[in-house]
Motif scaffolding. Structure first.
Motif, PDB file in Angstrom:
ATOM      1  N   ALA A 175       0.848  -1.196   0.000  1.00 41.18           N
ATOM      2  CA  ALA A 175       0.000   0.000   0.000  1.00 41.18           C
ATOM      3  C   ALA A 175       0.885   1.249   0.000  1.00 41.18           C
ATOM      4  O   ALA A 175       0.610   2.228  -0.715  1.00 41.18           O
ATOM      5  CB  ALA A 175      -0.922   0.005   1.213  1.00 41.18           C
ATOM      6  N   LEU A 192       1.308   4.032  -2.956  1.00 46.59           N
ATOM      7  CA  LEU A 192       1.264   5.470  -2.684  1.00 46.59           C
ATOM      8  C   LEU A 192       2.461   6.160  -3.321  1.00 46.59           C
ATOM      9  O   LEU A 192       2.314   7.220  -3.967  1.00 46.59           O
ATOM     10  CB  LEU A 192       1.245   5.702  -1.173  1.00 46.59           C
ATOM     11  CG  LEU A 192       1.326   7.152  -0.670  1.00 46.59           C
ATOM     12  CD1 LEU A 192       0.178   7.980  -1.219  1.00 46.59           C
ATOM     13  CD2 LEU A 192       1.333   7.179   0.857  1.00 46.59           C
ATOM     14  N   VAL A 209       1.785   2.520   7.790  1.00 42.15           N
ATOM     15  CA  VAL A 209       0.551   2.023   7.196  1.00 42.15           C
ATOM     16  C   VAL A 209       0.130   0.851   8.076  1.00 42.15           C
ATOM     17  O   VAL A 209       0.881  -0.116   8.219  1.00 42.15           O
ATOM     18  CB  VAL A 209       0.757   1.556   5.741  1.00 42.15           C
ATOM     19  CG1 VAL A 209      -0.558   1.048   5.158  1.00 42.15           C
ATOM     20  CG2 VAL A 209       1.313   2.695   4.883  1.00 42.15           C
ATOM     21  N   ALA A 266      -7.956   7.885   0.492  1.00 41.89           N
ATOM     22  CA  ALA A 266      -6.855   8.390  -0.328  1.00 41.89           C
ATOM     23  C   ALA A 266      -7.386   8.970  -1.634  1.00 41.89           C
ATOM     24  O   ALA A 266      -6.887   9.984  -2.131  1.00 41.89           O
ATOM     25  CB  ALA A 266      -5.846   7.271  -0.604  1.00 41.89           C
ATOM     26  N   THR A 315      -7.198   3.563   3.048  1.00 38.95           N
ATOM     27  CA  THR A 315      -6.772   3.095   1.726  1.00 38.95           C
ATOM     28  C   THR A 315      -7.910   2.547   0.866  1.00 38.95           C
ATOM     29  O   THR A 315      -7.670   2.130  -0.260  1.00 38.95           O
ATOM     30  CB  THR A 315      -5.687   2.011   1.875  1.00 38.95           C
ATOM     31  OG1 THR A 315      -6.243   0.891   2.581  1.00 38.95           O
ATOM     32  CG2 THR A 315      -4.477   2.546   2.621  1.00 38.95           C
TER      33      THR A 315
END
Length: 327
Positions: free
Chosen positions: A170, A174, A206, A241, A227
């Motif tokens: 994740a 990003l 995260v 996000a 997320t």
């Protein structure tokens, strides 16, 4: 002397092997003994908690014990290998998470095929992660963090539960979507990454929403974004996000049930029906959603198979783009 139940079970198994029982009749007799449910993570963790709630629900449906067995290690691969090599009779099942698909993208080779070595049963839950900083961090939003990372490439690090985890990828997604270069720092679990954040070892982590929700509520941690494509019920004040500007960003981990390849279709169908019925039980559903801060969602075996295939393609493309080493 064999007990009557043991004798019946052996006769049923022999009859099935010899083709003397039709598949529907064999499925009608299933299950006639305890079922083993294997997962690949530490006892007491999220996968273990989910497995125990699922085991309880299936036990209630079938009237047979469902015994949870943890085989931690290698991101769940040890457990998946054990399930793949078990007898395909419905008495050994596996609970796998999003890491099951990620392994196909991050390992050079596996002792099993993530899709073809199994008969899928159903998904169980989906849940999002959270990008977070300590409350005294200058970034007040995900946009702020991205701007800071762009200004100083490679100067900001982020922690996760470990290399090749959904949490790690994740963060890498990003990086890729925002055009930044945060450096990954692996830890041995969610709690360890949170301790590192609070202690100032890393400025960003995260982590799961369940872990961070109390810290966010207390004011010790600031959640910058979840997320998932939309906000979550557990953290309704934290933007997604996508909402924060990264359009199309979607990282939700999940858990689902599978069985060794070759399990009789009638038994797979029986397990799928029982799982989906279990997920409609208000008590089971509430406990599962509370345990992971997400939502319960059953599926057909075909839908779960497509999910894993899609996830493998997604994460493989990211690993290639980010030039991450394969284990």
């Amino acid at each position: 002397m064999l007990s009557r139940s043991t004798s019946i079970t052996r006769r049923l198994a022999l009859a099935a092997a010899l083709g003397l029982l039709t598949a529907p009749a064999f499925a009608d007799a299933y299950p006639s003994r305890p079922i083993r449910l294997i997962h690949g993570f530490a006892a007491g963790g999220a996968a273990d908690t989910l497995s125990r709630i699922v085991a309880e629900g299936l036990q209630k449906k079938f009237g047979q014990p469902v015994i949870v067995e943890a085989k931690p290690g290698a991101g769940g691969n040890i457990a998946a290998d054990a399930v793949a090599k078990a007898a395909p009779d419905g008495y050994t099942l596996g609970l796998v998470t999003g890491a099951h698909a990620i392994s196909a993208a991050t390992y050079k080779s596996l002792s099993y095929q993530p899709v073809e070595s199994f008969d899928m049963i159903s998904t169980v839950v989906y849940y999002a992660l959270v990008v977070a900083v300590r409350s005294d961090h200058p970034a007040k939003s995900l946009g702020d963090l991205i701007a800071m990372a762009k200004a100083k490439p490679g100067a900001i690090s982020f922690g996760s539960v470990g290399f090749g985890s959904t949490h790690h990828l994740a963060g890498e997604l990003l990086n890729a979507m925002a055009g930044i270069e945060m450096v990954h720092v692996p830890y041995r679990g969610d709690s360890q990454s949170l301790t590192a954040l609070l202690g100032g070892e890393v400025p960003v982590i995260v982590a799961t929403s369940v872990l961070l929700a109390p810290q966010i509520e207390s004011g010790a941690v600031r959640g910058l974004a979840v997320t998932s494509p939309t906000r979550t019920a557990l953290l309704p004040n934290i933007p997604s996000a996508d909402e924060a500007g990264l359009k199309g960003f979607d990282v939700r981990t999940w858990a689902g049930l599978l069985a060794p390849k070759g399990t009789p279709p009638a038994i797979v169908e029986k397990l799928n029906t029982a799982t989906r019925e279990m997920l409609r039980d208000p008590d089971i559903r509430t406990r599962l959603e509370t345990a992971i801060g997400g939502e319960t969602r059953g599926s057909s075996p075909e839908e779960m198979k497509r999910l894993i295939g899609t996830e493998i393609a997604k994460w493989s493309a990211l690993v290639d783009k980010a030039r991450l080493p394969r284990i």
